[in-house]
Design a protein around this motif. Structure first.
Motif, PDB file in Angstrom:
ATOM      1  N   UNK A   1      10.210  -0.438   8.259  1.00  0.00           N
ATOM      2  CA  UNK A   1      10.153   0.035   6.773  1.00  0.00           C
ATOM      3  C   UNK A   1      10.399   1.490   6.542  1.00  0.00           C
ATOM      4  N   UNK A   2      11.133   1.715   5.504  1.00  0.00           N
ATOM      5  CA  UNK A   2      11.569   2.884   5.156  1.00  0.00           C
ATOM      6  C   UNK A   2      11.056   3.274   3.684  1.00  0.00           C
ATOM      7  N   UNK A   3      10.602   4.493   3.200  1.00  0.00           N
ATOM      8  CA  UNK A   3      10.421   4.805   1.769  1.00  0.00           C
ATOM      9  C   UNK A   3      11.671   6.035   1.693  1.00  0.00           C
ATOM     10  N   UNK A   4      12.067   5.375   0.422  1.00  0.00           N
ATOM     11  CA  UNK A   4      13.475   6.505  -0.181  1.00  0.00           C
ATOM     12  C   UNK A   4      12.794   6.849  -1.511  1.00  0.00           C
ATOM     13  N   UNK A   5      12.705   8.156  -1.690  1.00  0.00           N
ATOM     14  CA  UNK A   5      12.315   8.967  -3.011  1.00  0.00           C
ATOM     15  C   UNK A   5      13.612   9.718  -3.503  1.00  0.00           C
ATOM     16  N   UNK A   6      14.273   9.207  -4.578  1.00  0.00           N
ATOM     17  CA  UNK A   6      15.334  10.053  -5.023  1.00  0.00           C
ATOM     18  C   UNK A   6      14.903  11.446  -5.534  1.00  0.00           C
TER      19      UNK A   6
ATOM     20  N   UNK B   1      14.402   5.808 -10.395  1.00  0.00           N
ATOM     21  CA  UNK B   1      13.096   5.169 -10.320  1.00  0.00           C
ATOM     22  C   UNK B   1      12.391   5.873  -9.184  1.00  0.00           C
ATOM     23  N   UNK B   2      10.788   5.692  -9.230  1.00  0.00           N
ATOM     24  CA  UNK B   2      10.004   6.540  -8.550  1.00  0.00           C
ATOM     25  C   UNK B   2      10.205   6.612  -6.977  1.00  0.00           C
ATOM     26  N   UNK B   3      10.076   5.406  -6.250  1.00  0.00           N
ATOM     27  CA  UNK B   3      10.594   5.272  -5.013  1.00  0.00           C
ATOM     28  C   UNK B   3      10.821   3.955  -4.494  1.00  0.00           C
ATOM     29  N   UNK B   4      11.473   3.652  -3.263  1.00  0.00           N
ATOM     30  CA  UNK B   4      11.852   2.276  -2.865  1.00  0.00           C
ATOM     31  C   UNK B   4      11.073   2.384  -1.480  1.00  0.00           C
ATOM     32  N   UNK B   5      10.409   1.102  -1.271  1.00  0.00           N
ATOM     33  CA  UNK B   5      10.110   0.690   0.401  1.00  0.00           C
ATOM     34  C   UNK B   5      10.651  -0.573   0.649  1.00  0.00           C
ATOM     35  N   UNK B   6      11.540  -0.217   1.601  1.00  0.00           N
ATOM     36  CA  UNK B   6      12.665  -1.010   2.003  1.00  0.00           C
ATOM     37  C   UNK B   6      12.416  -1.468   3.500  1.00  0.00           C
ATOM     38  N   UNK B   7      12.713  -2.911   3.734  1.00  0.00           N
ATOM     39  CA  UNK B   7      12.656  -3.411   5.257  1.00  0.00           C
ATOM     40  C   UNK B   7      14.085  -3.361   5.613  1.00  0.00           C
ATOM     41  N   UNK B   8      14.309  -2.653   6.958  1.00  0.00           N
ATOM     42  CA  UNK B   8      15.934  -2.613   7.323  1.00  0.00           C
ATOM     43  C   UNK B   8      15.760  -2.891   8.876  1.00  0.00           C
ATOM     44  N   UNK B   9      17.018  -3.336   9.590  1.00  0.00           N
ATOM     45  CA  UNK B   9      17.217  -3.473  10.841  1.00  0.00           C
ATOM     46  C   UNK B   9      16.863  -1.819  11.620  1.00  0.00           C
ATOM     47  N   UNK B  10      15.994  -2.035  12.754  1.00  0.00           N
ATOM     48  CA  UNK B  10      15.591  -0.659  13.229  1.00  0.00           C
ATOM     49  C   UNK B  10      16.631   0.455  13.345  1.00  0.00           C
ATOM     50  N   UNK B  11      17.783  -0.061  13.853  1.00  0.00           N
ATOM     51  CA  UNK B  11      18.977   1.017  14.016  1.00  0.00           C
ATOM     52  C   UNK B  11      19.277   1.325  12.719  1.00  0.00           C
ATOM     53  N   UNK B  12      19.360   0.789  11.665  1.00  0.00           N
ATOM     54  CA  UNK B  12      19.889   1.155  10.349  1.00  0.00           C
ATOM     55  C   UNK B  12      18.878   2.039   9.883  1.00  0.00           C
ATOM     56  N   UNK B  13      17.767   1.898   9.918  1.00  0.00           N
ATOM     57  CA  UNK B  13      16.535   2.868   9.624  1.00  0.00           C
ATOM     58  C   UNK B  13      16.547   4.032  10.291  1.00  0.00           C
TER      59      UNK B  13
ATOM     60  N   UNK C   1       0.759  -0.958  -0.087  1.00  0.00           N
ATOM     61  CA  UNK C   1      -0.054   0.021  -0.031  1.00  0.00           C
ATOM     62  C   UNK C   1       0.948   1.364  -0.203  1.00  0.00           C
ATOM     63  N   UNK C   2       1.949   1.197   0.769  1.00  0.00           N
ATOM     64  CA  UNK C   2       2.731   2.443   0.842  1.00  0.00           C
ATOM     65  C   UNK C   2       3.686   2.569  -0.505  1.00  0.00           C
ATOM     66  N   UNK C   3       3.948   1.470  -1.321  1.00  0.00           N
ATOM     67  CA  UNK C   3       4.558   1.758  -2.432  1.00  0.00           C
ATOM     68  C   UNK C   3       3.629   2.588  -3.553  1.00  0.00           C
ATOM     69  N   UNK C   4       2.270   2.666  -3.165  1.00  0.00           N
ATOM     70  CA  UNK C   4       1.341   3.368  -4.516  1.00  0.00           C
ATOM     71  C   UNK C   4       1.789   2.762  -5.394  1.00  0.00           C
ATOM     72  N   UNK C   5       1.607   1.439  -5.827  1.00  0.00           N
ATOM     73  CA  UNK C   5       1.792   0.960  -7.132  1.00  0.00           C
ATOM     74  C   UNK C   5       0.731   1.154  -8.164  1.00  0.00           C
TER      75      UNK C   5
END
Length: 306
Positions: free
Chosen positions: A199-204, A141-153, A43-47
């Motif tokens: 989960x983090x959203x990255x938009x270049x 690309x439009x965006x990335x929705x990625x799962x990371x270790x909490x501290x890294x996020x 849902x967060x990726x808004x495909x």
């Protein structure tokens, strides 16, 4: 004849055995099993129905199948041939099969194809190199929705002055807008990892900032080695001075500028920091604009970082 006692098997072992795949946690195989979180990520990726999605680490395909239902095509990159077979089996003889392309191998060593959206439950040990591979990927690309270790996020989204603010924070935020979307507990994975996730959203940023990234990263790397020290103290390391003097002499040679016999790189660095009013500043509290000004001051004085 005495009875042979049956070997005790944990419930988790039994579940994994029933599934038919033993997961290799050494390469970060922690399969996201909670469908609510899978749906939340999608849902967060808004495909859009026209999107090509890059999925890294599809595992047994819990997320892949749902991505295939919403997108035009999914390119899944998987290292483990056993999981590739599971994924192929899952879509075999269904309308989704034609929409799935599988790349077998290490994503860090793979040339990424064109994609609109990246969705990934990443092996945590490749988080940092993968983020920068993504951010330097072209076309955008439009965006990335990625799962990371909490501290890294939390490092990715940290701001100047935060305890976790570091080189990773400022480099990522230079190239992209980063948002923390949700926390994910370890029990949502099989087998559960030892750490909490986010989960983090990255938009270049498009267009990207007008800066040479290698130069920028060279400066930021030196500043954040001792982020709590003043820049004046941080630049006094012998290794740093040797590197900058070598680069300065190359710059002078290329531009036919004579270097004085009594030239001192430490005095040169000191004068640049003082003139730009950065001598007493510390990397932990400097933002992107501060580093832009500082990099321009060094480059204008002929000092380069790569």
């Amino acid at each position: 004849m005495p009875k042979v006692r049956a070997e005790k098997k944990s419930r988790q072992h039994q579940e994994v055995k029933n599934q038919g795949v033993m997961f290799n946690t050494g390469i970060g195989q922690h399969i996201l099993k909670n469908p609510l979180i899978v749906n939340g990520i999608i849902e967060k990726a808004a495909l859009r129905p026209t999107d090509v999605v890059l999925e890294v680490g599809p595992g047994t395909g819990n997320m892949t199948v749902k991505l295939l239902e919403k997108a035009k095509k999914v390119v899944a990159c998987e290292l483990d041939c056993r999981l590739v077979a599971e994924l192929q089996k899952r879509v075999q003889c269904t309308p989704l099969q034609a929409k799935l392309q599988i790349l077998v191998g290490d994503v860090l060593k793979t040339d990424l194809p064109f994609f609109d959206i990246c969705v990934a439950n990443l092996p945590y040990q490749i988080s940092s190199p993968f983020v920068f591979k993504l951010l330097l990927h072209r076309p955008f690309f439009r965006c990335a929705v990625l799962m990371f270790q909490r501290e890294f996020a939390m490092r990715l989204v940290a701001k100047p002055g935060d305890k976790l603010y570091c080189r990773l924070s400022i480099n990522t935020q230079l190239l992209a807008r980063v948002d923390h979307l949700m926390k994910v507990g370890k029990n949502n994975f099989r087998p559960p990892p030892k750490v909490e996730s986010s989960v983090v959203r990255i938009e270049p940023k498009n267009p990207p900032p007008p800066v040479n990234f290698q130069e920028w990263d060279g400066l930021v790397r030196i500043a954040f080695v001792r982020k709590n020290k003043t820049l004046n103290a941080g630049f006094k390391s012998t290794a740093v001075e040797q590197l900058l003097e070598k680069n300065y002499r190359i710059h002078c040679s290329v531009h036919n500028v004579e270097v004085p016999a009594d030239f001192s790189i430490s005095k040169k660095i000191e004068s640049v920091l003082q003139e730009a009013n950065f001598s007493e500043k510390r990397a932990r509290s400097m933002d992107i604009d501060d580093f832009m000004v500082l990099l321009h001051a060094f480059n204008s004085a002929g000092i380069h970082f790569c």
